[in-house]
Design an enzyme around this catalytic site. Structure first.
Site, PDB file in Angstrom:
ATOM      1  N   LYS A   1     -68.483  60.197 -40.722  1.00  0.00           N
ATOM      2  CA  LYS A   1     -68.019  61.358 -41.573  1.00  0.00           C
ATOM      3  C   LYS A   1     -69.407  61.928 -41.968  1.00  0.00           C
ATOM      4  O   LYS A   1     -69.095  63.191 -42.947  1.00  0.00           O
ATOM      5  CB  LYS A   1     -67.331  60.148 -42.731  1.00  0.00           C
ATOM      6  CG  LYS A   1     -65.980  59.773 -42.085  1.00  0.00           C
ATOM      7  CD  LYS A   1     -65.760  58.962 -43.374  1.00  0.00           C
ATOM      8  CE  LYS A   1     -64.124  59.013 -43.392  1.00  0.00           C
ATOM      9  NZ  LYS A   1     -63.298  58.002 -44.112  1.00  0.00           N
TER      10      LYS A   1
ATOM     11  N   LYS B   1     -55.168  58.468 -29.605  1.00  0.00           N
ATOM     12  CA  LYS B   1     -54.356  57.981 -30.278  1.00  0.00           C
ATOM     13  C   LYS B   1     -53.615  58.537 -31.412  1.00  0.00           C
ATOM     14  O   LYS B   1     -54.072  59.857 -31.258  1.00  0.00           O
ATOM     15  CB  LYS B   1     -54.558  56.979 -31.393  1.00  0.00           C
ATOM     16  CG  LYS B   1     -54.401  55.608 -31.259  1.00  0.00           C
ATOM     17  CD  LYS B   1     -55.419  54.822 -32.253  1.00  0.00           C
ATOM     18  CE  LYS B   1     -55.290  54.437 -33.688  1.00  0.00           C
ATOM     19  NZ  LYS B   1     -55.920  53.519 -34.590  1.00  0.00           N
TER      20      LYS B   1
ATOM     21  N   LYS C   1     -52.861  61.580 -37.829  1.00  0.00           N
ATOM     22  CA  LYS C   1     -52.076  62.683 -38.198  1.00  0.00           C
ATOM     23  C   LYS C   1     -52.871  63.885 -38.846  1.00  0.00           C
ATOM     24  O   LYS C   1     -52.457  65.288 -39.411  1.00  0.00           O
ATOM     25  CB  LYS C   1     -52.523  61.993 -40.268  1.00  0.00           C
ATOM     26  CG  LYS C   1     -53.792  61.695 -41.096  1.00  0.00           C
ATOM     27  CD  LYS C   1     -53.093  61.089 -42.331  1.00  0.00           C
ATOM     28  CE  LYS C   1     -54.672  60.390 -42.587  1.00  0.00           C
ATOM     29  NZ  LYS C   1     -54.185  59.212 -43.575  1.00  0.00           N
TER      30      LYS C   1
END
Ligand code: TRP
Length: 333
Positions: free
Chosen positions: A113, A194, A197
């Site tokens: 991140k 995967k 979103k």
């Protein structure tokens, strides 16, 4: 005998999609019978990355509405917002002071991140200590988390043991909860990855807010392969697209993949896609409708959050008071 305690934290960030629903939410609905569950929308965690305040507020409501629409009963579980129970921030600080720089520096999620941020907030670095506080406040037995959170859970266990060794028994040492049937739903466009979103390809992901037509369109465009054989082969990359459609059907209907495959003898990919679309539409429709009705009634959502916060605070305070005393803080009289 008291039921084992399950705690899970969910970031109120972004829309939920089919993978979340089949992978986690459906399991949680089953858990409410046998476990004492707390589901926390972790808004304090969300601000470790920049957030638009209006959106954060909206997404917190949306998060709650999705859980309720999926069938998580607020009378049987504690559903609450992290910022409504100040004990999280308090214990978070105390644990931060017992966490080593080296431990946090090794966190792979932090490395990923922070690599994408220009200015890195300190909270992004200390986040795993706050997550440990979330879990340890409730004397949690089990934590259902995905692979990406295992390292953080390991830290929570280490911190529980460290604090217990230093100050006497304060915390239960939590275990990871592995769900019995973890449906792994892949992207419709790149089925070796995967379903996510945040996928930039709008056709890759079915959202719980998608309308019937949109769901049909996305499934009809699902990537398969240049062959024509309908099989369930999780280890064969070539067959990832077809396998994914079978997995989706299996997760929704509860049928065995082999049984589904057998029902397609002599049929084509087109049949498989049309059927899968129909099954997904029927699965999502009631959830979406309930979700929308809930979002139109913020008053009711606020009442549910207030009840959840009250129950959470009472439990959290029991643990926090013990910790403060053990650390040598003078009691407030
Ligand atoms: N870190 C988790 C995530 O990003 C969310 C989370 C916060 C959590 N606190 C938690 C998960 C406690 C489980 C238990 O998905």
């Amino acid at each position: 005998m008291a039921k084992p305690i399950i705690f899970s934290g969910i970031q109120p960030s972004g829309r939920l999609m089919l993978g979340n629903y089949l992978g986690a939410l459906k399991n949680w609905v089953n858990l409410q019978k046998d476990y004492d569950c707390l589901y926390c929308l972790v808004d304090l965690h969300a601000i470790t990355l920049p957030q638009d305040p209006k959106e954060l507020r909206e997404r917190s409501y949306e998060g709650l509405a999705v859980y309720l629409a999926a069938g998580i009963d607020p009378a049987k579980n504690i559903l609450f917002l992290q910022s409504h129970a100040p004990q999280h921030a308090e214990l978070g600080w105390m644990l931060t002071c017992h966490t080593y720089m080296g431990e946090l520096s090794r966190m792979t999620q932090y490395k990923d991140k922070s690599a994408k941020q220009k200015n890195i907030g300190v909270g992004l670095f200390t986040y795993p200590s706050l997550m440990a506080a979330d879990i340890l406040l409730y004397q949690t037995n089990l934590v259902p988390v995905g692979q990406d959170q295992k390292q953080h859970l390991e830290l929570a266990r280490d911190l529980a043991q460290r604090m217990n060794n230093l100050y006497g028994p304060l915390f239960k040492v939590p275990e990871v909860y592995i769900p019995p049937v973890g449906a792994k739903i892949m992207s419709l466009q790149a089925p070796t990855a995967k379903m996510s979103k945040s996928d930039p390809d709008p056709n890759a992901t079915v959202f719980l807010s998608d309308g019937d037509k949109e769901i049909e369109k996305k499934l009809k465009r699902a990537v398969t392969d240049s062959g024509s054989e309908i099989v369930f082969a999780p280890d064969d990359e070539e067959k990832a697209g077809v396998t994914n459609l079978i997995s989706i059907q299996a997760a929704i209907t509860g049928r065995k993949p082999d049984e589904i495959v057998a029902s397609y003898a002599g049929k084509q990919y087109g049949h498989l896609k049309v059927d899968t679309a129909e099954i997904v539409v029927q699965c999502i429709k009631p959830v979406r409708e309930k979700y929308q009705a809930l979002l139109d009634d913020k008053g009711e959502l606020d009442r549910i959050l207030a009840r959840g916060a009250e129950a959470a605070r009472e439990r959290a305070e029991t643990t926090l008071a013990k910790v403060k005393d053990a650390l040598g803080f003078v009691a407030r009289h």
